[in-house]
Enzyme design. Structure first.
Site, PDB file in Angstrom:
ATOM      1  N   LYS A 111       1.565 -12.789  -7.437  1.00 49.02           N
ATOM      2  CA  LYS A 111       0.827 -12.364  -8.193  1.00 49.02           C
ATOM      3  C   LYS A 111       0.550 -13.540  -9.696  1.00 49.02           C
ATOM      4  CE  LYS A 111       1.806  -7.657  -7.885  1.00 49.02           C
ATOM      5  NZ  LYS A 111       2.636  -6.627  -8.172  1.00 49.02           N
ATOM      6  N   LYS A 194      -7.474  -4.680   6.765  1.00 48.74           N
ATOM      7  CA  LYS A 194      -7.344  -3.729   6.076  1.00 48.74           C
ATOM      8  C   LYS A 194      -7.784  -3.189   4.858  1.00 48.74           C
ATOM      9  CE  LYS A 194      -3.183  -2.546   4.037  1.00 48.74           C
ATOM     10  NZ  LYS A 194      -1.891  -2.740   2.746  1.00 48.74           N
ATOM     11  N   LYS A 197      -7.753  -1.057  -2.207  1.00 51.38           N
ATOM     12  CA  LYS A 197      -9.081  -0.810  -2.810  1.00 51.38           C
ATOM     13  C   LYS A 197      -9.688  -2.271  -4.141  1.00 51.38           C
ATOM     14  CE  LYS A 197      -5.394   0.147  -6.576  1.00 51.38           C
ATOM     15  NZ  LYS A 197      -4.344   0.936  -5.153  1.00 51.38           N
TER      16      LYS A 197
HETATM   17  P1  ADP Z   1      -4.543  -0.381  -2.278  1.00 53.19           P
HETATM   18  O1  ADP Z   1      -4.155  -2.046  -3.272  1.00 53.19           O
HETATM   19  O2  ADP Z   1      -5.580  -1.177  -1.229  1.00 53.19           O
HETATM   20  O3  ADP Z   1      -5.003   0.127  -2.821  1.00 53.19           O
HETATM   21  P2  ADP Z   1      -1.783  -0.364  -2.289  1.00 53.19           P
HETATM   22  O4  ADP Z   1      -1.393  -2.069  -1.891  1.00 53.19           O
HETATM   23  O5  ADP Z   1      -1.665  -0.069  -3.552  1.00 53.19           O
HETATM   24  O6  ADP Z   1      -2.581  -0.347  -1.835  1.00 53.19           O
HETATM   25  O7  ADP Z   1      -0.858   0.956  -1.036  1.00 53.19           O
HETATM   26  C1  ADP Z   1      -0.290   2.269  -1.436  1.00 53.19           C
HETATM   27  C2  ADP Z   1      -0.034   2.685  -0.276  1.00 53.19           C
HETATM   28  O8  ADP Z   1      -0.957   2.655   0.629  1.00 53.19           O
HETATM   29  C3  ADP Z   1       0.849   1.827  -0.155  1.00 53.19           C
HETATM   30  O9  ADP Z   1       1.747   2.503   0.975  1.00 53.19           O
HETATM   31  C4  ADP Z   1       0.439   1.118   1.451  1.00 53.19           C
HETATM   32  O10 ADP Z   1       1.173   0.545   2.858  1.00 53.19           O
HETATM   33  C5  ADP Z   1      -1.141   2.210   2.048  1.00 53.19           C
HETATM   34  N1  ADP Z   1      -2.203   1.721   1.609  1.00 53.19           N
HETATM   35  C6  ADP Z   1      -3.320   0.679   1.572  1.00 53.19           C
HETATM   36  N2  ADP Z   1      -4.239   0.322   2.060  1.00 53.19           N
HETATM   37  C7  ADP Z   1      -4.260   0.634   3.251  1.00 53.19           C
HETATM   38  C8  ADP Z   1      -4.853   0.851   4.373  1.00 53.19           C
HETATM   39  N3  ADP Z   1      -5.923  -0.212   4.730  1.00 53.19           N
HETATM   40  N4  ADP Z   1      -4.295   1.700   6.015  1.00 53.19           N
HETATM   41  C9  ADP Z   1      -3.053   2.193   5.326  1.00 53.19           C
HETATM   42  N5  ADP Z   1      -1.997   2.088   5.102  1.00 53.19           N
HETATM   43  C10 ADP Z   1      -2.414   1.718   3.479  1.00 53.19           C
END
Ligand code: ADP
Ligand code: TRP
Length: 331
Positions: A111, A194, A197
């Site tokens: 970060k 993966k 967002k």
């Molecule tokens: P993002 O930042 O992509 O929204 P986060 O890191 O905030 O995702 O993750 C929130 C939750 O969603 C966590 O438990 C993470 O393991 C799960 N998660 C996020 N992206 C994926 C993915 N592509 N496949 C499976 N689980 C995911």
């Protein structure tokens, strides 16, 4: 029946990755455990200290949680900032957390690389706040993805350290929830392994996306110029589309396009059209529920009040005991 705690930061809409990787498991877990699920709005300030619409962000996640099937009668569903006991425990844990160990944390290093203009203390102490979230309910299990394992390890360190320093056997050691089967990872539309967002939504399909938006995103997904040698590994973008097809379109469609791929006559546009319609079909019940919940202010108020009440009952007990252990006593 384990005591389970998990949180999610309100920094945007939930995408299919969040649903399959986290929320869907929460929905299953609430049936057989004592679950506390919360929206980590304090944590969101470490990366977004002056959000334009914090309340709106929290509401979005709450509505999406409920639309996905989290049941406020079965689980305790609350907002982190409705539980000031967490902030108090965070303060107390910080007294026995060392700058060196926090600085060594991988997510902190990442970060500060991402936001060198805002290396705030909240970022450094993110793991103590997360530990407080977990041990305030004396949680035994925490369902988190791989990227959170180090944070969970630190929560164990702080819980054990508290026990050792104050010579008590008070906090249990929180461990990762064991899902039994492999955790599902949803790949991105941009060819990344993966869905996330963080890349302006080009890789992600959100539960809130309209059918038109879903079609547009899927049709724009990364592919390649076509199968060269069907025995060679496929490009990541195409591999991702096949993985998504397996989840959303089922075996028959998967086999159909696999065989077209092997014979070299596949048209990615056809695969994408089918995938888009199947994702639309999968997500429409969520969109309908979200639309209904979004305007039901009274219900959302009821849910958050109930969650806060249940969470404070559990956390209040822990804080009273901790105060007594450390030596804060009334005259
Ligand atoms: P993002 O930042 O992509 O929204 P986060 O890191 O905030 O995702 O993750 C929130 C939750 O969603 C966590 O438990 C993470 O393991 C799960 N998660 C996020 N992206 C994926 C993915 N592509 N496949 C499976 N689980 C995911
Ligand atoms: N750090 C977690 C994430 O980014 C969110 C979180 C905050 C959390 N507190 C928690 C997860 C407590 C589990 C338990 O995904």
């Amino acid at each position: 029946m384990a005591l389970v705690v998990s949180g999610i930061r309100p920094t945007g809409n939930l995408h299919l990755g969040n649903y399959f990787g986290a929320i869907r498991n929460f929905v299953k877990m609430q049936e057989e455990n004592n679950c506390f699920f919360f929206i980590a709005d304090y944590h969101s300030l470490t990366t977004h200290p002056t959000p334009a619409d914090l309340h709106g962000n929290v509401k979005t996640v709450l509505v999406e949680f409920l639309a996905c099937g989290l049941n406020p009668e079965k689980a305790t569903l609350y907002i982190q900032s409705d539980l000031p006991e967490t902030a108090e425990l965070y303060l107390l844990l910080n007294m026995n957390a060392y700058i060196g160990e926090l600085e060594r944390c991988t997510s902190f290093k990442e970060k500060i690389r991402n936001q060198p203009q805002n290396v705030n203390v909240g970022l450094l102490t993110y793991p103590t706040l997360m530990a407080a979230d977990i041990i305030i309910h004396k949680a035994q299990q925490v369902p988190v993805g791989k990227d959170q394992e180090q944070h969970l390890e630190m929560a164990r360190t702080f819980a054990n350290r508290f026990n050792r320093l104050y010579k008590v056997n008070f906090f249990p050691e929180p461990v990762a929830y064991n899902f039994g089967e492999e955790l599902i990872k949803i790949p991105g539309l941009d060819g990344s392994p993966k869905m996330s967002k963080s890349d302006n939504g080009s890789s992600a399909i959100f539960l809130a996306d309209s059918p038109e938006m879903i079609r547009k995103k899927v049709m724009r997904a990364v592919t390649d110029s076509g199968p060269v040698d069907p025995d060679q590994p496929r490009s990541q973008g195409v591999e991702n589309l096949f993985t998504l097809l397996a989840y959303f379109s089922g075996n028959e469609a998967l086999e159909h396009f696999e065989s077209l791929y092997r014979s070299g006559s596949i048209r990615y546009g056809d695969l994408k059209k089918q995938l888009a319609e199947d994702i639309i079909r999968f997500t429409s019940p969520f969109r309908e529920k979200m639309a209904a919940l979004d305007s039901d202010h009274e219900y959302l108020k009821k849910v958050t009040n109930l969650g806060a009440e249940k969470a404070r009952e559990s956390a209040g007990k822990t804080i009273r005991e901790i105060r007594d252990i450390i030596g804060f006593k009334p005259f």
